[in-house]
Design an enzyme around this catalytic site. Structure first.
Site, PDB file in Angstrom:
ATOM      1  N   ASP A 101       0.843  -1.190   0.000  1.00  0.00           N
ATOM      2  CA  ASP A 101       0.000   0.000   0.000  1.00  0.00           C
ATOM      3  C   ASP A 101       0.883   1.247   0.000  1.00  0.00           C
ATOM      4  O   ASP A 101       1.931   1.278   0.656  1.00  0.00           O
ATOM      5  CB  ASP A 101      -0.897  -0.031   1.248  1.00  0.00           C
ATOM      6  CG  ASP A 101      -1.896   1.088   1.288  1.00  0.00           C
ATOM      7  OD1 ASP A 101      -2.679   1.211   0.336  1.00  0.00           O
ATOM      8  OD2 ASP A 101      -1.893   1.833   2.285  1.00  0.00           O
TER       9      ASP A 101
ATOM     10  N   GLU B  36       1.967  -0.041  -4.952  1.00  0.00           N
ATOM     11  CA  GLU B  36       0.938   0.902  -5.369  1.00  0.00           C
ATOM     12  C   GLU B  36       1.629   2.205  -5.760  1.00  0.00           C
ATOM     13  O   GLU B  36       2.017   3.000  -4.912  1.00  0.00           O
ATOM     14  CB  GLU B  36      -0.072   1.158  -4.247  1.00  0.00           C
ATOM     15  CG  GLU B  36      -1.167   2.127  -4.675  1.00  0.00           C
ATOM     16  CD  GLU B  36      -2.056   2.581  -3.526  1.00  0.00           C
ATOM     17  OE1 GLU B  36      -3.130   3.142  -3.809  1.00  0.00           O
ATOM     18  OE2 GLU B  36      -1.671   2.387  -2.348  1.00  0.00           O
TER      19      GLU B  36
END
Length: 661
Positions: A364, A393
């Site tokens: 993330d 990400e």
């Protein structure tokens, strides 16, 4: 793109001499694309006009400026070609270049277009530099990424496993809502952050996923990516409270082990979501809400072993947090104790869960993690399982992402294996909804392909939908609900005409996603035709027994097509734009080799998608398709070459994929 070392003033006196260079031309630049460290690159520029440069230089910058004189290859048809061949160095880095010359009338310069790609056709007078990505020659990524089809699952919303009663595992004292019915709409409950409180649960769990593995196998999936599954207050779990425990509402460690083992038997890999830039405010480590007692966590006790993980401007209430959300205190990733806990201990968080069967991590907000942290994370994960993946990400071109005032390159072979391919998603949405034409999209995608090393490019997570965006069906229908109040979006539905156009566009996007390098990713429920506005309504439970059969059949057909044709997975790639409304891609294996130099049968596949309502005829030469005499489409049609060329009819709002024979 490169900004340092721009000591030259822009050209003020212009000559009638023009310099030309295009990064996508093998004549102008060889080899094409990224270059392994220790290699060389040959660069050419063509001068046109009635003046001959007195001097012409290749200006290179990779931390220091160098200027190489270019030698003339002679004059042909009034044009002079100049060439320089240079070594790219032994250290992975980004190398930048442009061309500069002197004539009797003044200085000339040819640089990159000012479109933030570092690629394309040169522009006279531009001080921007072209990019060459120089990557670690030993860099490689797991084959299962480029060979795979990914499926993203939010566990609470996928399936409630039979024989379990996950709803009974709700933690005492938590303010949570348990839905009575699986097909209810998620609740919108605004939190102190102005965000959704995300405290409603449907009871999906890991056992439910395990029981649906046969469905996923039939769908053609080989990689399962889970949104976070560790203990957390919310249903999405991006506010981790305990990295060491599976959330009890999802199951336990053994449930994950069983799932990974059963998935492996079916040829599937499991990827977990790692949230390492912040934790939840009621986590074991911070404990703002007192969930874990009065003397546990940095918020409750300045002598806590976790206190150094956080940055307090004034303890306890003023602290650094993720994007200002008080419920998500930031961690100091470079704190020694935090690094040992997450990365370095023999049974650290990232090592532990790979040992338990996970095949890697999706990170993330990877672009918010320090580069040394990412390097160590990759080393530790690969130490446990060399074939594990680290996927980040990153929403932009990951070769030159600018974050917090610094340019960061994630493609050099020392941090990430690959990233989520939002640029592809955004470009296709823009094309299908009429915001960009096909030539513009081919330029963008060709630039990415040039900036990314092949191991990185072919391991991209090529997503259409995700938990962070409205459902792709709504987006492509042109009605994602963003123009209506948030509290009215729960019951927003597409009109039949909107759903029809959205579905047709989705099938075009799906075909293209499954025809390009990278790992196509299906967000759970997209294959079932799910609608939904932004969070939380794009996170509805999977509609078991109420799927859109036509949409599901289309997804199954595309996964079957990709899985049946290796050229769609590892073939060389060329993008094409026959006209404004038709976008295409050609994949090739020639001379018995694929894009990685591995042995492969000669093959060629061409995919075309037509966004217009009218039939378009596309002409392809036999050379375009490796000299083939016939093309067999995925729906069984046979197209024959006439006069050395194919005339391919692509109906309005339809696409085709043809395979050379």
């Amino acid at each position: 793109m490169e900004s340092a070392g721009r000591g030259f003033e822009k050209t003020e006196r212009f000559t009638n001499m023009v310099l030309k260079h295009h990064t996508l031309s093998p004549f102008d630049r060889k080899p094409q694309g990224a270059v392994a460290a220790g290699g060389q690159v040959r660069l050419r520029v063509t001068a046109e006009g009635d003046q001959t440069p007195l001097e012409l230089f290749l200006r290179v910058w990779n931390g220091a400026e160098r200027r190489y004189p270019m030698r003339s290859l002679g004059v042909r048809n009034g044009k002079t070609v100049y060439e320089a061949q240079i070594g790219v160095g032994d250290t992975p880095n980004l190398l930048w270049y442009r061309f500069e010359g002197e004539t009797r009338e003044g200085r000339v310069v040819l640089g990159a277009p000012d479109d933030h790609t570092g690629c394309g056709e040169g522009v006279m007078g531009s001080e921007e530099s072209f990019q060459v990505t120089v990557y670690d020659a030993a860099y490689d990524t797991p084959a299962w990424m480029r060979e795979g089809v990914m499926y993203q699952i939010m566990v609470d919303r996928f399936c409630r496993g039979e024989g379990t009663d996950a709803l009974m595992h709700a933690k005492d004292g938590q303010n949570i809502i348990l839905h009575d019915k699986w097909d209810e709409m998620p609740f919108l409950n605004i939190s102190e952050n102005g965000d959704n409180f995300a405290n409603d649960f449907f009871g999906g769990n890991l056992e439910g996923v395990r029981q649906k593995l046969p469905y996923l196998k039939r769908l053609g999936v080989s990689v399962l990516y889970f949104n976070p599954i560790f203990c957390a207050r919310t249903n999405h779990k991006y506010d981790t409270s305990d990295y060491r425990r599976i959330d009890p509402m999802f199951g336990d460690e053994q449930a994950l082990v069983r799932l990974c083992e059963d998935a492996k038997k079916l040829g599937m890999h499991v990827m977990l979501d790692g949230v390492f830039s912040h934790v939840g405010d009621d986590s074991l480590y911070f404990n703002r809400r007192g969930t874990h007692g009065e003397h546990v966590g940095a918020y409750r006790d300045p002598h806590s072993p976790y206190f150094k993980w956080f940055t307090f401007r004034h303890w306890p209430d003023d602290y650094e947090c993720w994007w200002g959300f008080k419920t998500l205190p930031n961690v100091n990733e470079m704190d020694e104790d935090y690094r040992r806990f997450i990365l370095e201990d023999e049974d650290s968080v990232v090592r532990h869960w790979v040992k338990k069967g996970a095949s890697g991590w999706r990170l993330d907000v990877a672009d918010e993690l320090p580069m040394p942290f990412l390097r160590e994370l990759r080393r530790q994960v690969k130490d446990v399982f060399p074939n594990a993946a680290v996927l980040g990400e990153v929403w932009e071109d990951a070769s030159h992402k600018v974050a917090y005032g610094q340019m960061r390159s994630y493609v050099l072979g020392d941090t990430l294996d690959s990233v989520m391919n939002y640029p592809l998603r955004d470009a296709l949405i823009a094309f299908l909804t009429g915001q960009k034409d096909a030539p513009a999209v081919t330029r963008e995608l060709s630039s990415l392909a040039q900036n990314y090393p092949k191991p990185f490019l072919y391991a991209l997570m090529n997503l259409m939908g995700s938990h962070d965006r409205p459902r792709i069906l709504n987006v492509l229908a042109g009605n994602d609900g963003s123009d209506i109040p948030r509290d009215q979006r729960a019951h927003h539905r597409l009109f039949p005409e909107e759903r029809m156009i959205g579905a047709l566009r989705e099938q075009l996007m799906l075909r293209f996603i499954f025809s390009v390098p990278g790992m196509p990713c299906i967000y759970y429920g997209d294959e079932a035709g799910m609608e939904g506005c932004a969070d939380p309504f794009c996170r509805r439970p999977y509609p078991w027994g109420h799927e859109d059969a036509q949409m599901l059949a289309r997804y199954q057909a595309m996964t079957a097509m990709r899985n049946a044709h290796p050229v769609l997975r590892t073939g060389e790639c060329v993008y094409l734009a026959p006209c404004a409304d038709v976008l295409g891609v050609i994949r090739k294996n020639e001379s018995g080799r694929d894009a990685f130099g591995s042995q492969a049968e000669n093959a060629c596949a061409v995919t075309l998608i037509n966004r217009s309502a009218k039939e378009v005829v596309v002409y392809l030469t036999a050379e375009d398709v490796c000299g083939a005499k016939t093309l067999v489409t995925d729906d069984g049609q046979t197209l024959s070459a006439r006069g050395g060329a194919f005339s391919v009819k692509v109906k309005g709002l339809q696409g085709m994929t043809g395979f050379a024979e």
